[in-house]
Design an enzyme around this catalytic site. Structure first.
Site, short mmCIF file in Angstrom:
data_model
loop_
_atom_site.label_atom_id
_atom_site.label_comp_id
_atom_site.label_asym_id
_atom_site.label_seq_id
_atom_site.Cartn_x
_atom_site.Cartn_y
_atom_site.Cartn_z
N ASN A 1 0.74 -1.33 -0.16
CA ASN A 1 -0.04 -0.09 0.12
C ASN A 1 0.71 1.22 0.03
OD1 ASN A 1 0.75 -0.47 2.74
ND2 ASN A 1 -1.23 0.20 3.36
N GLY B 1 1.33 -5.84 7.45
CA GLY B 1 0.82 -6.59 6.73
C GLY B 1 -0.65 -6.73 7.66
N GLU C 1 3.62 -4.92 12.60
CA GLU C 1 2.80 -3.59 12.22
C GLU C 1 1.55 -4.18 11.56
OE1 GLU C 1 3.15 -0.66 13.27
OE2 GLU C 1 5.20 -0.58 13.77
N LEU C 2 0.34 -4.47 12.09
CA LEU C 2 -0.69 -5.22 11.27
C LEU C 2 -1.92 -4.23 11.02
CD1 LEU C 2 -0.61 -8.37 13.58
CD2 LEU C 2 0.87 -7.76 11.58
N CYS D 1 -3.45 1.50 6.70
CA CYS D 1 -3.61 0.94 7.92
C CYS D 1 -4.19 1.84 8.81
CB CYS D 1 -2.17 0.01 8.59
SG CYS D 1 -0.95 1.22 8.55
P1 NAP Z 1 -0.97 -9.14 3.75
O1 NAP Z 1 -1.68 -9.98 2.77
O2 NAP Z 1 -0.85 -9.78 5.04
O3 NAP Z 1 0.35 -8.92 2.97
C1 NAP Z 1 1.49 -8.22 3.46
C2 NAP Z 1 2.81 -9.09 3.06
O4 NAP Z 1 2.76 -10.27 3.80
C3 NAP Z 1 3.06 -9.21 1.70
O5 NAP Z 1 4.31 -9.33 1.30
C4 NAP Z 1 2.57 -10.89 1.60
O6 NAP Z 1 3.11 -11.57 0.57
C5 NAP Z 1 3.08 -11.29 3.02
N1 NAP Z 1 2.17 -12.56 3.45
C6 NAP Z 1 0.81 -12.55 3.17
N2 NAP Z 1 0.35 -13.66 4.02
C7 NAP Z 1 1.43 -14.33 4.50
C8 NAP Z 1 1.82 -15.34 5.29
N3 NAP Z 1 0.71 -16.21 5.77
N4 NAP Z 1 3.04 -15.74 5.71
C9 NAP Z 1 3.97 -14.65 5.26
N5 NAP Z 1 3.84 -13.64 4.36
C10 NAP Z 1 2.63 -13.25 4.14
O7 NAP Z 1 -1.42 -7.81 3.66
P2 NAP Z 1 -2.06 -7.02 2.39
O8 NAP Z 1 -3.67 -7.36 2.65
O9 NAP Z 1 -1.53 -7.02 1.20
O10 NAP Z 1 -2.11 -5.36 3.03
C11 NAP Z 1 -3.05 -4.86 3.75
C12 NAP Z 1 -2.90 -5.04 5.32
O11 NAP Z 1 -1.64 -4.58 5.88
C13 NAP Z 1 -4.04 -4.33 5.87
O12 NAP Z 1 -4.55 -5.08 7.25
C14 NAP Z 1 -3.36 -3.17 6.67
O13 NAP Z 1 -3.96 -2.42 7.74
C15 NAP Z 1 -2.11 -3.83 7.08
N6 NAP Z 1 -0.91 -2.73 7.10
C16 NAP Z 1 -0.34 -2.38 8.28
C17 NAP Z 1 0.43 -1.35 8.54
C18 NAP Z 1 0.99 -0.76 9.80
O14 NAP Z 1 1.79 -0.11 9.76
N7 NAP Z 1 0.55 -1.59 11.08
C19 NAP Z 1 0.78 -0.54 7.37
C20 NAP Z 1 0.12 -0.89 6.11
C21 NAP Z 1 -0.64 -1.99 6.09
P3 NAP Z 1 2.29 -11.89 -0.69
O15 NAP Z 1 1.83 -10.49 -1.44
O16 NAP Z 1 3.18 -12.59 -1.39
O17 NAP Z 1 0.90 -12.60 -0.23
#
Ligand code: NAP
Length: 470
Positions: free
Chosen positions: A134, A209, A231-232, A265
């Site tokens: 993002n 993520g 950071e979720l 997020c």
């Molecule tokens: P996501 O699916 O968790 O993906 C984030 C990263 O994690 C990607 O590199 C993804 O790889 C990897 N990933 C996904 N599932 C995994 C697993 N089971 N094991 C290891 N790695 C894994 O997140 P998203 O949906 O793309 O992003 C949005 C989320 O991120 C939202 O919940 C948002 O609030 C959160 N976020 C949090 C922050 C913060 O600072 N707290 C900042 C930004 C976003 P792939 O792309 O290869 O699946």
């Protein structure tokens, strides 16, 4: 998930990449391990020079980098330009402040029966960074700049839909002067995270993520006894009390919800409004949301571009539909547009109840939930009533109420009369299911340091006098 660039504004697949082989991953980890030792032999002054060179490159290449990001994940070009500039600022911030942040901290030597005692911050080795799409540059930079300045090396597993930005980051640090292997992009899917984090050469992991990814990486790291920062997700409350400046609150609410096409997020997601000002706020907010221009993210007049993926758009539309099916009212938006690209209109939904997904889930798109409350206590109850605790916002001009919100909001940050955002100068992170640990500021840099206690006695005979062996 395929490792590929697909333009969210058109749905067109532009470039695909094969994942790295196990041998290539092993060689990359090896280079990161060797580079860690190389960095140990560099001076801080040298790393400062390289980090400032990275900032220079970012500034010089701002527009091309911004175009690449917009093409990969759909944020507006204007927002992407601002993101590149913010990254350059963070590089300069850590270049300027690393010496102070990493300086030895003297302790009261007399109290610990020492001639000299102090705390020293030392790097721990290669750190795996699993990052989201993002803010494809910023999320990585807020880990990489402090980590490299501290003398750690980075292994980036970026989100699969932003491979070009991922490769750019590796090149950026190499061109800035950092040694080969100091920062490496691993083009791999999420299934590769377990073996990489289990490798003894990888010392720690940071993830930005989703909750699901956080649980998975937390489990692996627990099994392997490795440090993590998580950071979720978040579902930040934005509370509006009767004394608030409603025009300003409604204006900031609109930006806070729709920044980054609603995919942040720390976007405000739940708007919790006191009943005395509810109708007035709702009118202004819905009018502002409706006025936003949705369209081509490369057009500088566009406010809201497409969502990053078709799956993401389907998900938020399903959340809106679920609310409607359970009796919610849509004040604006709520219709999935026809045509190419994964666009979704800014939407405000009210009359929510706990049976609806929008009550408790994160909504990752330009859709606001509007909640009516009749007291400060009820505002806090609703605001704290989810499993998340990332950022929070409260709007009130009453100084006592401001103090109460600062204490009572259960979140990693509280912004009063303003929009939650991240600054290199301030720690960033969450509580509850929003994760743990902090990024940015000195705290972020020290998350991946060995906080070493050094105790120096008078001499060999007295060094251990009075001490306990542990
Ligand atoms: P996501 O699916 O968790 O993906 C984030 C990263 O994690 C990607 O590199 C993804 O790889 C990897 N990933 C996904 N599932 C995994 C697993 N089971 N094991 C290891 N790695 C894994 O997140 P998203 O949906 O793309 O992003 C949005 C989320 O991120 C939202 O919940 C948002 O609030 C959160 N976020 C949090 C922050 C913060 O600072 N707290 C900042 C930004 C976003 P792939 O792309 O290869 O699946």
């Amino acid at each position: 998930m395929p490792i590929a660039t697909t333009n969210p504004a058109t749905g067109q697949l532009l470039k695909s990449y094969g994942p790295m082989s196990a041998e290539q991953i092993d060689a990359a980890i090896d280079r990161a391990d060797v580079a860690f030792r190389d960095l140990h032999d560099t001076t801080l002054a040298q790393r400062v020079q390289w980090m400032n060179a990275a900032a220079d490159l970012l500034e010089a290449e701002r527009d091309a980098t911004a175009r690449m990001m917009t093409t990969e994940m759909g944020k507006t070009y204007v927002a992407a330009q601002a993101e590149v500039t913010k990254c350059a600022t963070a590089c300069r911030f850590y270049a300027a402040n690393a010496e102070r942040m990493l300086a030895d901290e003297p302790a009261d030597a007399g109290a610990v029966k020492a001639r000299r005692a102090f705390v020293r911050y030392q790097p721990i080795g290669p750190v795996l960074a699993v990052m989201p799409w993002n803010f494809p540059l910023w999320q990585v930079m807020r880990f990489a700049a402090p980590a490299l300045m501290a003398g750690n090396t980075g292994l980036l597993k970026h989100a699969s839909n932003v491979p070009q930005t991922a490769l750019y980051l590796e090149e950026l640090f190499r061109r800035a002067g950092f040694p080969e292997g100091a920062f490496t992009t691993l083009l791999v899917g999420s299934e590769a995270v377990d073996p990489i984090l289990s490798d003894p050469r990888v010392r720690a992991a940071t993830l930005t993520g989703s909750e699901g990814a956080g649980r998975s990486i937390g489990q692996i790291a627990g099994r392997e006894l490795k440090k993590t920062v998580l950071e979720l997700g978040g579902s930040d409350p934005f509370v509006v009390m009767p004394s608030a400046d409603l025009d300003r609150a409604a204006e900031v609410a609109t930006t806070a919800r729709c920044q980054n096409n609603g995919q942040s997020c720390i976007a405000a997601k739940r708007f919790i409004v006191h009943t005395d000002v509810f109708d007035a706020f709702a009118d202004k907010f819905a009018a502002n949301m409706s006025a936003l221009r949705v369209g081509d993210p490369m057009d500088e007049n566009t406010d809201v571009g497409p969502l990053a993926s078709e799956r993401g758009r389907d998900e938020i539309h399903a959340q809106v539909q679920d609310a409607v099916d359970h009796g919610a009212t849509v004040l604006c938006g709520g219709e999935k547009p026809a045509g190419a690209g994964w666009f979704y209109p800014p939407t405000v939904v009210t009359d929510l109840n706990p049976q609806m997904r929008m009550w408790s889930e994160e909504v990752f798109g330009p859709v606001a939930g509007l909640f009516r409350v009749s007291s400060y206590a009820e505002a806090i109850e609703v605001a704290n009533g989810t499993a998340f605790g990332l950022g929070s916002n409260a709007w009130t001009t009453d100084p006592q109420e401001q103090e109460r919100f600062a204490v009572d909001l259960d979140a990693g940050s509280v912004f009063i009369n303003g929009m939650t955002t991240s600054y290199p100068e301030l720690p960033f992170g969450g509580v509850k299911n929003s994760g743990y640990g902090r990024e940015l500021s000195a705290l972020g840099m020290r998350e991946f340091c060995n906080t070493k206690t050094v105790w120096v006695g008078e001499g060999a005979a007295s060094a251990g006098a009075g001490a306990h062996a542990e």
